[in-house]
Design a protein around this motif. Structure first.
Motif, mmCIF file in Angstrom:
data_model
loop_
_atom_site.group_PDB
_atom_site.id
_atom_site.type_symbol
_atom_site.label_atom_id
_atom_site.label_comp_id
_atom_site.label_asym_id
_atom_site.label_seq_id
_atom_site.Cartn_x
_atom_site.Cartn_y
_atom_site.Cartn_z
ATOM 1 N N ALA A 256 -1.562 -42.678 -24.371
ATOM 2 C CA ALA A 256 -1.114 -41.657 -25.315
ATOM 3 C C ALA A 256 -0.741 -40.363 -24.604
ATOM 4 O O ALA A 256 0.227 -39.684 -24.988
ATOM 5 C CB ALA A 256 -2.203 -41.391 -26.350
ATOM 6 N N VAL A 257 -1.505 -40.001 -23.595
ATOM 7 C CA VAL A 257 -1.203 -38.777 -22.846
ATOM 8 C C VAL A 257 0.177 -38.879 -22.206
ATOM 9 O O VAL A 257 1.007 -37.959 -22.307
ATOM 10 C CB VAL A 257 -2.288 -38.522 -21.774
ATOM 11 N N GLY A 291 -7.737 -36.004 -21.619
ATOM 12 C CA GLY A 291 -6.592 -36.361 -20.800
ATOM 13 C C GLY A 291 -5.494 -35.323 -20.837
ATOM 14 O O GLY A 291 -4.892 -35.003 -19.792
ATOM 15 N N MET A 292 -5.221 -34.771 -21.995
ATOM 16 C CA MET A 292 -4.197 -33.727 -22.116
ATOM 17 C C MET A 292 -4.620 -32.470 -21.363
ATOM 18 O O MET A 292 -3.810 -31.818 -20.701
ATOM 19 C CB MET A 292 -3.940 -33.418 -23.585
ATOM 20 N N THR A 293 -5.896 -32.128 -21.448
ATOM 21 C CA THR A 293 -6.408 -30.928 -20.788
ATOM 22 C C THR A 293 -6.341 -31.050 -19.270
ATOM 23 O O THR A 293 -6.147 -30.057 -18.560
ATOM 24 C CB THR A 293 -7.859 -30.664 -21.226
ATOM 25 N N ALA A 294 -6.495 -32.266 -18.765
ATOM 26 C CA ALA A 294 -6.551 -32.488 -17.313
ATOM 27 C C ALA A 294 -5.184 -32.517 -16.641
ATOM 28 O O ALA A 294 -5.100 -32.547 -15.409
ATOM 29 C CB ALA A 294 -7.280 -33.798 -17.029
ATOM 30 N N LEU A 295 -4.113 -32.498 -17.406
ATOM 31 C CA LEU A 295 -2.777 -32.584 -16.814
ATOM 32 C C LEU A 295 -2.473 -31.368 -15.937
ATOM 33 O O LEU A 295 -2.869 -30.240 -16.244
ATOM 34 C CB LEU A 295 -1.724 -32.686 -17.923
ATOM 35 N N THR A 296 -1.719 -31.620 -14.873
ATOM 36 C CA THR A 296 -1.312 -30.551 -13.960
ATOM 37 C C THR A 296 0.031 -29.987 -14.413
ATOM 38 O O THR A 296 1.048 -30.684 -14.408
ATOM 39 C CB THR A 296 -1.195 -31.079 -12.523
#
Length: 462
Positions: A256-257, A291-296
Motif C-alpha cells: 500500500a505504501v 510505512g508512510m512515516t518511514a519514507l525518505t
C-alpha cells in the motif's frame, strides 16, 4: 503556461522554449501527411527492425534520459531509470507481436458462403497521423505506450507533450529519428494547449489520444466529436485499495505504501482510497502509517530518495487545499499533513494518511494527485464494494483477499478497467489498460490498444 524546464526540487527555471508558430505547425502537419503515405505500406519486418533499433538506443541513453525526466518533473531517479527500461521492453514486445496482433481475421468457411462470398476476411489498416496529447507524470512511458503500437500499425505520431517536460519531448523525436525512421514518422510539436484545437481539426490528423485531466479530456473529445474523429482517453482515477480479513496484512500494508507514493503520488493508477475491513483495520492502519512515516523524502537525484517533490507549485497548492478541507471537516491526520521541515525550496509534501473521511469532504470525490492517502473502515465486503464504487472514476482497483468467492464477487461488481488482487496496479504491454466512467474510454496496450487506431476493413469477394 510557458514551455519550460523548471526543476521542481528547487523552483529554478533551467530552460525555456519558443512554441511553434503557425508556419511551423503547418510544416510538421504536411510532413506527417507525406510520411504516412509511405510508412503505411512498410512491411512489419521493417517496422520491427526500426522499433528494436529505437529500443537499443533508449537502453544506451537510459541514465541520461532518466536524469532529464527527474530534472523536469521530479520523480526519484531510481524510478526514472526503471521507466526508461520499461519503455525499451514495451518497444521490443510490440516489435515481436504486432504482426500477429494485426493478422487478417478469417471467419468460418460456412459463414463466408452464407454471406454470398467465396472469400471474406478482415484486415487491420492504419488510420493516419495520430495526435497524442500527453502528460508530465510518466513523460517517457505515456508516450511510448502510444507510439510503439501506433508506429507498428503503420500510423505516424504527432506528440503534444506537457509544457513542463519539453526536453523529454524533444528527446523522443530525436530517438525515433536516430533509430532510422523516415522523416515525419514521429514528431514533437512544442505548442501550448491553445494550439491543440486547430491541429485536431486539421483534415490531415486522423485521430487523437489523450492522457491527462478530465477537463482536458472533455475538451479534446468535444473537438474530435465535432470532427467525427476517433479518440482514446485515459483520464483521472481515485483507485480503491480494499483489504479483507483473509489478506496477508503485512504484505498488504507494505504494498500500500508503494501503491500510494509511486511517482511521488502523482499517478492516475496510484491507490488513493484505502478501504479496510473492521476486523483488520487497526493492524493495517498501524503498519501502513508506520510505512508512510518511514519514507525518505528528499533530492530526487539521490538513489536513496523514495519521495521527491510534486511537479509544480500549483500541484502542491491543489493538494494542500484538499487536505485542509478534509481537516476542517473533521478528518484526522495520522501522519504528515504538510510541507516537510527543512526544505524551504522546491514543491515537497509529506507522505500523509487521513482517516475519518466523510462524503462531505472534497477529497472523498476528487483525485488527490500527491502522496496523500485516505483511510476508511467498512463492516463487510458489500460495504467495501459500495464505497469502492462511490467515485466518478473507474480506472483500476486493488483487492487483498485469499477467498475465491470474494475474488469473483469483486471482479463482477467493482466498476473499473482493472481489478488487481494481492498486488498493486501496473501497466504491461501484454494487458489492456484503460478505464470507464470519468476515467475515460478506449484501451492502450495489448492487442486492444494497437487496434484502437486501425480501420478493421471487411474484404469480400464473390
Amino acid at each position: 503556461m510557458p514551455i519550460a524546464t523548471v526543476n521542481p526540487a528547487t523552483g529554478e527555471t533551467l530552460r525555456t522554449f519558443d512554441p511553434l508558430d503557425a508556419a511551423g505547425i503547418e510544416r510538421r502537419l504536411a510532413l506527417a501527411d507525406a510520411a504516412f503515405r509511405g510508412w503505411r505500406t512498410t512491411a512489419f519486418a521493417e517496422r520491427a527492425r526500426l522499433l528494436n533499433a529505437a529500443a537499443d538506443l533508449l537502453e544506451a541513453d537510459r541514465k541520461d534520459i532518466a536524469r532529464t525526466m527527474t530534472t523536469e518533473m521530479g520523480k526519484p531517479i531510481a524510478a526514472a531509470n526503471a521507466e526508461a527500461a520499461k519503455c525499451a521492453k514495451a518497444m521490443r514486445w510490440y516489435a515481436a507481436h504486432a504482426e500477429e496482433l494485426l493478422a487478417d481475421e478469417h471467419p468460418d468457411r460456412s459463414d463466408v458462403t452464407d454471406a454470398g462470398a467465396s472469400r471474406a476476411y478482415v484486415r487491420y489498416r492504419p488510420l493516419g497521423p495520430v495526435l497524442a496529447v500527453m502528460p508530465w507524470n510518466f513523460p517517457l512511458w505515456q508516450v511510448v505506450r502510444f507510439a510503439a503500437p501506433a508506429l507498428m500499425a503503420g500510423n505516424v505520431g504527432l506528440l503534444k507533450h506537457a509544457s513542463n517536460v519539453p526536453q523529454t519531448a524533444l528527446y523522443l523525436e530525436e530517438l525515433f529519428t536516430r533509430a532510422g525512421y523516415p522523416q515525419g514518422c514521429f514528431q514533437t510539436l512544442l505548442v501550448g494547449s491553445g494550439a491543440v484545437e486547430g491541429i485536431l481539426r486539421d483534415d490531415r490528423v486522423a485521430a487523437a489520444t489523450l492522457t491527462g485531466s478530465e477537463p482536458a479530456g472533455r475538451s479534446v473529445a468535444s473537438i474530435a466529436g465535432d470532427e467525427v474523429k476517433k479518440t482514446v482517453l485515459e483520464l483521472g482515477g481515485s483507485d480503491p485499495y480494499l483489504v479483507l480479513p483473509s489478506a496477508d496484512i503485512e504484505a498488504a500494508a507494505k504494498t500500500a505504501v508503494t501503491a500510494r507514493t509511486q511517482n511521488n503520488g502523482q499517478s492516475c493508477i496510484a491507490a488513493k482510497r484505502f478501504i479496510v475491513h473492521t476486523d483488520v483495520y487497526e493492524a493495517f492502519r498501524d503498519a501502513f502509517v508506520a510505512g508512510m512515516t518511514a519514507l525518505t523524502v528528499g533530492d530526487p537525484m539521490e538513489e536513496s530518495t523514495q519521495v521527491g517533490p510534486l511537479s509544480s507549485e500549483q500541484g502542491r497548492t491543489d493538494l494542500e487545499e484538499l487536505v485542509d478541507d478534509a481537516v476542517e471537516h473533521g478528518a484526522a491526520v495520522l501522519c504528515g499533513g504538510g510541507r516537510p521541515a527543512g526544505r524551504p525550496q522546491g514543491w515537497f509534501y509529506e507522505p500523509t494518511v487521513l482517516a475519518g473521511i466523510t462524503p462531505g469532504m472534497r477529497i472523498h470525490r476528487e483525485e488527490a494527485f500527491g502522496p496523500v492517502a485516505t483511510l476508511y473502515r467498512v463492516a463487510n465486503l458489500d460495504e467495501g464494494i459500495e464505497l469502492a464504487n462511490d467515485t466518478p472514476f473507474g480506472l483500476s482497483s486493488n483487492v487483498w483477499t485469499r477467498d475465491d468467492a470474494e475474488i469473483e464477487t469483486c471482479v463482477r461488481d467493482i466498476r473499473a478497467g482493472g481489478v488487481f488482487f494481492n498486488g498493486m496496479t501496473a501497466s504491461h504491454p501484454a494487458l489492456p489498460f484503460g478505464g470507464v466512467r470519468r476515467s475515460g474510454y478506449g484501451r492502450e496496450l495489448s492487442g486492444h490498444g494497437i487496434r484502437e487506431f486501425c480501420n478493421p476493413t471487411t474484404v469480400w469477394q464473390a
